[in-house]
Design a protein around this motif. Structure first.
Motif, mmCIF file in Angstrom:
data_model
loop_
_atom_site.group_PDB
_atom_site.id
_atom_site.type_symbol
_atom_site.label_atom_id
_atom_site.label_comp_id
_atom_site.label_asym_id
_atom_site.label_seq_id
_atom_site.Cartn_x
_atom_site.Cartn_y
_atom_site.Cartn_z
ATOM 1 N N ASP A 1 46.478 34.688 39.170
ATOM 2 C CA ASP A 1 45.801 33.591 39.832
ATOM 3 C C ASP A 1 44.319 33.937 39.933
ATOM 4 O O ASP A 1 43.890 34.650 40.846
ATOM 5 C CB ASP A 1 46.405 33.369 41.218
ATOM 6 C CG ASP A 1 45.804 32.163 41.907
ATOM 7 O OD1 ASP A 1 44.891 31.547 41.327
ATOM 8 O OD2 ASP A 1 46.239 31.845 43.009
ATOM 9 N N LEU A 2 43.514 33.433 39.002
ATOM 10 C CA LEU A 2 42.099 33.779 38.980
ATOM 11 C C LEU A 2 41.336 33.219 40.172
ATOM 12 O O LEU A 2 40.294 33.745 40.554
ATOM 13 C CB LEU A 2 41.457 33.277 37.676
ATOM 14 C CG LEU A 2 41.947 33.927 36.384
ATOM 15 C CD1 LEU A 2 41.122 33.436 35.203
ATOM 16 C CD2 LEU A 2 41.877 35.444 36.465
ATOM 17 N N ASN A 3 41.849 32.153 40.767
ATOM 18 C CA ASN A 3 41.178 31.578 41.928
ATOM 19 C C ASN A 3 41.071 32.573 43.079
ATOM 20 O O ASN A 3 40.139 32.518 43.876
ATOM 21 C CB ASN A 3 41.916 30.326 42.408
ATOM 22 C CG ASN A 3 41.736 29.157 41.466
ATOM 23 O OD1 ASN A 3 40.620 28.742 41.198
ATOM 24 N ND2 ASN A 3 42.835 28.642 40.949
ATOM 25 N N ASN A 4 42.049 33.476 43.175
ATOM 26 C CA ASN A 4 42.073 34.443 44.270
ATOM 27 C C ASN A 4 41.682 35.847 43.830
ATOM 28 O O ASN A 4 41.889 36.806 44.574
ATOM 29 C CB ASN A 4 43.474 34.480 44.896
ATOM 30 C CG ASN A 4 43.823 33.170 45.589
ATOM 31 O OD1 ASN A 4 43.000 32.617 46.309
ATOM 32 N ND2 ASN A 4 45.024 32.681 45.355
ATOM 33 N N PHE A 5 41.111 35.957 42.626
ATOM 34 C CA PHE A 5 40.809 37.291 42.101
ATOM 35 C C PHE A 5 39.853 38.063 43.003
ATOM 36 O O PHE A 5 40.008 39.260 43.211
ATOM 37 C CB PHE A 5 40.214 37.183 40.694
ATOM 38 C CG PHE A 5 39.858 38.512 40.088
ATOM 39 C CD1 PHE A 5 40.857 39.401 39.706
ATOM 40 C CD2 PHE A 5 38.535 38.895 39.916
ATOM 41 C CE1 PHE A 5 40.544 40.637 39.152
ATOM 42 C CE2 PHE A 5 38.204 40.118 39.370
ATOM 43 C CZ PHE A 5 39.211 40.990 38.987
ATOM 44 N N ARG A 6 38.866 37.385 43.571
ATOM 45 C CA ARG A 6 37.890 38.070 44.422
ATOM 46 C C ARG A 6 38.534 38.653 45.679
ATOM 47 O O ARG A 6 38.007 39.589 46.272
ATOM 48 C CB ARG A 6 36.766 37.106 44.821
ATOM 49 C CG ARG A 6 35.896 36.680 43.672
ATOM 50 C CD ARG A 6 34.734 35.817 44.140
ATOM 51 N NE ARG A 6 33.803 36.564 44.976
ATOM 52 C CZ ARG A 6 32.610 36.104 45.343
ATOM 53 N NH1 ARG A 6 32.223 34.904 44.956
ATOM 54 N NH2 ARG A 6 31.817 36.824 46.104
ATOM 55 N N LYS A 7 39.673 38.113 46.078
ATOM 56 C CA LYS A 7 40.345 38.585 47.284
ATOM 57 C C LYS A 7 41.237 39.790 47.007
ATOM 58 O O LYS A 7 41.758 40.407 47.933
ATOM 59 C CB LYS A 7 41.188 37.462 47.890
ATOM 60 C CG LYS A 7 40.370 36.244 48.306
ATOM 61 C CD LYS A 7 41.278 35.140 48.823
ATOM 62 C CE LYS A 7 40.500 33.903 49.179
ATOM 63 N NZ LYS A 7 41.375 32.788 49.647
ATOM 64 N N THR A 8 41.416 40.110 45.746
ATOM 65 C CA THR A 8 42.251 41.248 45.372
ATOM 66 C C THR A 8 41.390 42.477 45.111
ATOM 67 O O THR A 8 40.159 42.412 45.167
ATOM 68 C CB THR A 8 43.059 40.935 44.097
ATOM 69 O OG1 THR A 8 42.170 40.949 42.962
ATOM 70 C CG2 THR A 8 43.729 39.573 44.198
ATOM 71 N N LYS A 9 42.030 43.589 44.788
ATOM 72 C CA LYS A 9 41.316 44.810 44.422
ATOM 73 C C LYS A 9 41.465 45.096 42.934
ATOM 74 O O LYS A 9 41.148 46.195 42.471
ATOM 75 C CB LYS A 9 41.842 45.994 45.243
ATOM 76 C CG LYS A 9 41.554 45.883 46.738
ATOM 77 C CD LYS A 9 42.010 47.118 47.485
ATOM 78 C CE LYS A 9 41.684 46.994 48.982
ATOM 79 N NZ LYS A 9 42.112 48.193 49.740
ATOM 80 N N GLY A 10 41.949 44.102 42.195
ATOM 81 C CA GLY A 10 42.166 44.284 40.764
ATOM 82 C C GLY A 10 40.868 44.501 40.008
ATOM 83 O O GLY A 10 39.823 43.969 40.367
ATOM 84 N N GLN A 11 40.944 45.304 38.943
ATOM 85 C CA GLN A 11 39.771 45.553 38.107
ATOM 86 C C GLN A 11 39.527 44.416 37.129
ATOM 87 O O GLN A 11 38.391 44.175 36.713
ATOM 88 C CB GLN A 11 39.953 46.859 37.324
ATOM 89 C CG GLN A 11 39.990 48.097 38.195
ATOM 90 C CD GLN A 11 40.250 49.333 37.370
ATOM 91 O OE1 GLN A 11 41.255 49.435 36.667
ATOM 92 N NE2 GLN A 11 39.334 50.293 37.443
ATOM 93 N N ILE A 12 40.595 43.738 36.743
ATOM 94 C CA ILE A 12 40.478 42.668 35.773
ATOM 95 C C ILE A 12 41.559 41.624 36.032
ATOM 96 O O ILE A 12 42.686 41.968 36.404
ATOM 97 C CB ILE A 12 40.581 43.213 34.317
ATOM 98 C CG1 ILE A 12 40.388 42.087 33.299
ATOM 99 C CG2 ILE A 12 41.894 43.946 34.092
ATOM 100 C CD1 ILE A 12 40.306 42.595 31.870
#
Length: 204
Positions: free
Chosen positions: A1-12
């Motif tokens: 879910d790219l919409n919530n990517f900023r809320k995660t700690k994922g690198q990509i």
């Protein structure tokens, strides 16, 4: 879910998409003439802004192809999404066939979005397969890569968002794209990215 990517700690974050049937023949024609464009894209005029940036770089025959409008709409929609994700009214846009990031690196920007429309997608080196000391010491790719079997490639048309800085993931342009002028990439950054480049050019 790219919409919530900023809320995660994922690198990509990667949104997988299918390549349209007409894409291959269209980009074969488009890539006969290498090109590169950059500029600012406004959230409320993404289609018009992109069209204005690239229309002088594209032949009349290409622009008459029905797929040309589909391609512009796709880029416009991705730009609009990135504006929303960044909470910015405008963003930095680059599109071209000159892909030159040979060495594994991490982007020094908060977030970067990439879409490879033609050619091989970006090469990813996961942390577990990387020698970080070699990277930090400026050594070549051969010393940075510990295990080639972990290397991955982003597929054409997939939308990928990279987290930059210390939390980023090592990546680069694959050799096949470095040697192939028919590869076409769209790169999106925050508005400040191009602003800083323009400042440097003015000073120089």
């Amino acid at each position: 879910d790219l919409n919530n990517f900023r809320k995660t700690k994922g690198q990509i974050g990667i949104l997988k998409r299918k390549e349209p049937l007409e894409a291959n023949s269209f980009f074969q024609e488009l890539s006969k003439t290498p090109f590169s464009v950059s500029g600012f894209i406004n959230q409320n005029n993404t289609y018009e802004n992109i069209n204005n940036l690239i229309r002088d770089k594209i032949s009349k025959e290409i622009k008459c192809n029905p797929f040309y409008d589909n391609w512009l709409n796709d880029m416009a929609n991705v730009c609009k999404f990135f504006c929303e994700m960044q909470a910015e009214e405008s963003i930095s846009f680059w599109l071209g066939s000159d892909r030159g990031c040979k060495r594994f690196h991490i982007d020094m920007v908060p977030y970067r979005l990439l879409v490879t429309y033609a050619g091989q997608g970006t090469e990813i080196l996961p942390n577990k397969a990387a020698n970080w000391n070699a990277f930090l010491q400026g050594q070549p790719n051969e010393d940075i890569v510990v295990n080639k079997s972990y290397i991955e490639y982003i597929n054409k048309w997939d939308i990928s968002i990279f987290r930059g800085g210390n939390e980023g993931i090592l990546h680069r342009t694959p050799d096949s794209a470095l040697q192939d002028s028919s590869s076409i990439l769209m790169r999106l950054d925050g508005k400040s990215f191009l602003e800083e480049i323009k400042k440097v050019n003015v000073v120089a």
